[in-house]
Design an enzyme around this catalytic site. Structure first.
Site, mmCIF file in Angstrom:
data_model
loop_
_atom_site.group_PDB
_atom_site.id
_atom_site.type_symbol
_atom_site.label_atom_id
_atom_site.label_comp_id
_atom_site.label_asym_id
_atom_site.label_seq_id
_atom_site.Cartn_x
_atom_site.Cartn_y
_atom_site.Cartn_z
ATOM 1 C CD GLU A 1 11.220 0.933 19.195
ATOM 2 O OE1 GLU A 1 10.463 0.032 18.771
ATOM 3 O OE2 GLU A 1 11.847 0.845 20.277
ATOM 4 N NE ARG A 2 5.301 -0.408 11.879
ATOM 5 C CZ ARG A 2 4.440 -1.238 11.281
ATOM 6 N NH1 ARG A 2 4.156 -2.407 11.808
ATOM 7 N NH2 ARG A 2 3.862 -0.897 10.152
ATOM 8 N N GLY B 1 0.185 -0.005 11.900
ATOM 9 C CA GLY B 1 0.385 -0.362 10.497
ATOM 10 C C GLY B 1 -0.597 0.396 9.611
ATOM 11 N N GLY B 2 -0.827 -0.146 8.410
ATOM 12 C CA GLY B 2 -1.678 0.535 7.426
ATOM 13 C C GLY B 2 -3.101 0.756 7.927
ATOM 14 C CB ALA B 3 -5.558 -1.453 9.562
ATOM 15 C CG ASN C 1 -7.672 1.144 -0.399
ATOM 16 O OD1 ASN C 1 -7.803 2.261 -0.912
ATOM 17 N ND2 ASN C 1 -8.695 0.489 0.102
ATOM 18 C CG ASP D 1 -8.030 0.715 3.615
ATOM 19 O OD1 ASP D 1 -8.924 -0.057 3.234
ATOM 20 O OD2 ASP D 1 -6.816 0.452 3.505
ATOM 21 C CB THR E 1 7.144 -2.347 17.044
ATOM 22 O OG1 THR E 1 7.047 -3.735 16.737
ATOM 23 C CG2 THR E 1 8.554 -1.855 16.818
ATOM 24 C CE LYS F 1 -4.110 -1.911 2.198
ATOM 25 N NZ LYS F 1 -5.081 -1.812 3.295
HETATM 26 P P1 NAP Z 1 0.172 -4.188 8.942
HETATM 27 O O1 NAP Z 1 0.419 -2.895 8.275
HETATM 28 O O2 NAP Z 1 1.020 -5.364 8.624
HETATM 29 O O3 NAP Z 1 0.233 -3.931 10.555
HETATM 30 C C1 NAP Z 1 0.058 -4.995 11.462
HETATM 31 C C2 NAP Z 1 -0.177 -4.443 12.866
HETATM 32 O O4 NAP Z 1 -0.495 -5.541 13.731
HETATM 33 C C3 NAP Z 1 1.058 -3.771 13.454
HETATM 34 O O5 NAP Z 1 0.644 -2.759 14.336
HETATM 35 C C4 NAP Z 1 1.712 -4.942 14.225
HETATM 36 O O6 NAP Z 1 2.527 -4.528 15.292
HETATM 37 C C5 NAP Z 1 0.477 -5.617 14.794
HETATM 38 N N1 NAP Z 1 0.691 -7.026 15.116
HETATM 39 C C6 NAP Z 1 0.921 -8.032 14.250
HETATM 40 N N2 NAP Z 1 1.054 -9.209 14.916
HETATM 41 C C7 NAP Z 1 0.901 -8.922 16.240
HETATM 42 C C8 NAP Z 1 0.930 -9.706 17.433
HETATM 43 N N3 NAP Z 1 1.168 -11.028 17.393
HETATM 44 N N4 NAP Z 1 0.749 -9.090 18.624
HETATM 45 C C9 NAP Z 1 0.519 -7.752 18.673
HETATM 46 N N5 NAP Z 1 0.485 -6.957 17.574
HETATM 47 C C10 NAP Z 1 0.675 -7.532 16.376
HETATM 48 O O7 NAP Z 1 -1.330 -4.683 8.696
HETATM 49 P P2 NAP Z 1 -2.641 -3.763 8.554
HETATM 50 O O8 NAP Z 1 -2.948 -3.526 7.131
HETATM 51 O O9 NAP Z 1 -2.497 -2.592 9.456
HETATM 52 O O10 NAP Z 1 -3.761 -4.773 9.102
HETATM 53 C C11 NAP Z 1 -3.921 -5.029 10.483
HETATM 54 C C12 NAP Z 1 -5.179 -5.861 10.729
HETATM 55 O O11 NAP Z 1 -6.338 -5.149 10.309
HETATM 56 C C13 NAP Z 1 -5.177 -7.183 9.965
HETATM 57 O O12 NAP Z 1 -5.733 -8.175 10.805
HETATM 58 C C14 NAP Z 1 -6.109 -6.916 8.798
HETATM 59 O O13 NAP Z 1 -6.770 -8.099 8.369
HETATM 60 C C15 NAP Z 1 -7.103 -5.932 9.402
HETATM 61 N N6 NAP Z 1 -7.688 -5.036 8.388
HETATM 62 C C16 NAP Z 1 -9.033 -5.083 8.199
HETATM 63 C C17 NAP Z 1 -9.619 -4.235 7.271
HETATM 64 C C18 NAP Z 1 -11.106 -4.296 7.067
HETATM 65 O O14 NAP Z 1 -11.572 -3.803 6.035
HETATM 66 N N7 NAP Z 1 -11.865 -4.832 8.005
HETATM 67 C C19 NAP Z 1 -8.845 -3.342 6.529
HETATM 68 C C20 NAP Z 1 -7.457 -3.310 6.747
HETATM 69 C C21 NAP Z 1 -6.884 -4.179 7.691
HETATM 70 P P3 NAP Z 1 4.099 -4.256 15.049
HETATM 71 O O15 NAP Z 1 4.205 -2.858 14.528
HETATM 72 O O16 NAP Z 1 4.689 -4.433 16.382
HETATM 73 O O17 NAP Z 1 4.567 -5.283 14.044
#
Ligand code: NAP
Length: 270
Positions: free
Chosen positions: A139-140, A113-115, A71, A86, A137, A50
């Site tokens: 720092e992020r 992260g992105g969401a 997106n 989003d 994390t 993204k």
């Molecule tokens: P991303 O950019 O990869 O970010 C992942 C986030 O989850 C980061 O903050 C990461 O923390 C954290 N994380 C991952 N594994 C973890 C764990 N075991 N314990 C604690 N924190 C953890 O992904 P994203 O796009 O933001 O998506 C995040 C979630 O939202 C996903 O489950 C995705 O399916 C969902 N989502 C849903 C929609 C929807 O339309 N409903 C849209 C977008 C995303 P770190 O920074 O420490 O790695």
């Protein structure tokens, strides 16, 4: 996305196919360039591209530019425009699924992260008073907080402990934007908060949609709070993309029905 978009295209009788394309990082520039061909209306982009695609496009919608993530790509006669639906999807889901107005409220976001970016930029735009960011994390979380700290009050919180619990208890809106609780993930079954830290007047929102009742939503139910799951955001971000590609009003009910049916029929594999 293929399921909800194809259902919408078929419902309106549009002769368009929506395909999921797995793309390796080294093939991304070529894959994006291919969308310029007249036969493509555009594309969605998902994790982890993204942010990477920003420099491969000709024009950026101001919202996508400020969020720093795309997106949705629209092909307008070979010119590729980048959008971020989003944010729209998230804000629309708050209004339509919970009748929740995020003005002057205290929000708690899990994730950076992105969401989380989409939720935070949307909330800033909607006039939220204060945002707490808790991320594994730290720092992020700090880096993301610095991007919005000139616009609203923002605090970075530890992922567990008394500081988090105190902030959470007074939050009007709690959102999980991490994969905590997601089926088949390393954090399956994990809730970022327990019921004791959730006010019964809060709205608890989980972007994760598998399982439909996530561990966080279970805790929220125990606390007597209102809840929203991840399907509404999935549908409304898809509906906004559909409207950009086709210029037609998206059949939102058809998309909801397709998403819910697919997830219940494939509950064991998704
Ligand atoms: P991303 O950019 O990869 O970010 C992942 C986030 O989850 C980061 O903050 C990461 O923390 C954290 N994380 C991952 N594994 C973890 C764990 N075991 N314990 C604690 N924190 C953890 O992904 P994203 O796009 O933001 O998506 C995040 C979630 O939202 C996903 O489950 C995705 O399916 C969902 N989502 C849903 C929609 C929807 O339309 N409903 C849209 C977008 C995303 P770190 O920074 O420490 O790695």
């Amino acid at each position: 996305s293929p399921v909800i978009q194809q259902a919408a295209l078929d419902h309106l009788g549009l002769p368009v196919r929506y395909h999921a394309w797995p793309v390796l990082e080294e093939d991304l520039p070529g894959g994006i360039d291919r969308i310029r061909q007249p036969k493509y209306l555009g594309a969605n982009v998902t994790i982890p591209y993204k942010e990477t695609v920003l420099t491969m496009l000709d024009l950026l919608d101001p919202l996508a530019e400020s969020v720093g993530a795309v997106n949705t790509i629209v092909n307008r006669d070979g010119i590729l425009e980048g959008h971020n639906t989003d944010v729209t999807g998230f804000l629309t889901s708050l209004m339509e699924s919970a009748d929740f107005e995020p003005k002057s409220i205290r929000a708690l976001i899990f994730g950076a992260g992105g969401a989380a970016r989409a939720a935070i930029f949307g909330l800033v735009d909607a006039g939220v008073e204060i945002i707490g960011i808790a991320n594994r994390t730290i720092e992020r979380g700090l880096a993301l907080s610095q991007e919005v700290s000139g616009k609203i009050e923002v605090v970075v919180l530890p992922i567990a402990g008394a500081g988090l619990s105190d902030y959470a208890s007074s939050a009007n809106l709690i959102i999980n934007c991490t994969s905590m609780g997601m089926k088949h993930s390393s954090a399956e079954g994990v809730s970022p908060l327990s019921a004791a830290s959730i006010s019964n007047s809060a709205l608890v929102y989980d972007m994760v949609y598998t399982p439909s009742e996530t561990p966080l939503l279970k805790e929220a139910h125990k606390a007597g709070a209102k809840v929203v799951g991840g399907i509404p955001m999935l549908v409304y971000q898809g509906a906004a993309a559909f409207e950009l590609w086709t210029g037609r009003k998206a059949p939102v009910e058809v998309m909801f029905h397709a998403a819910e049916r697919f997830l219940s029929e494939n509950a064991d594999s998704v």
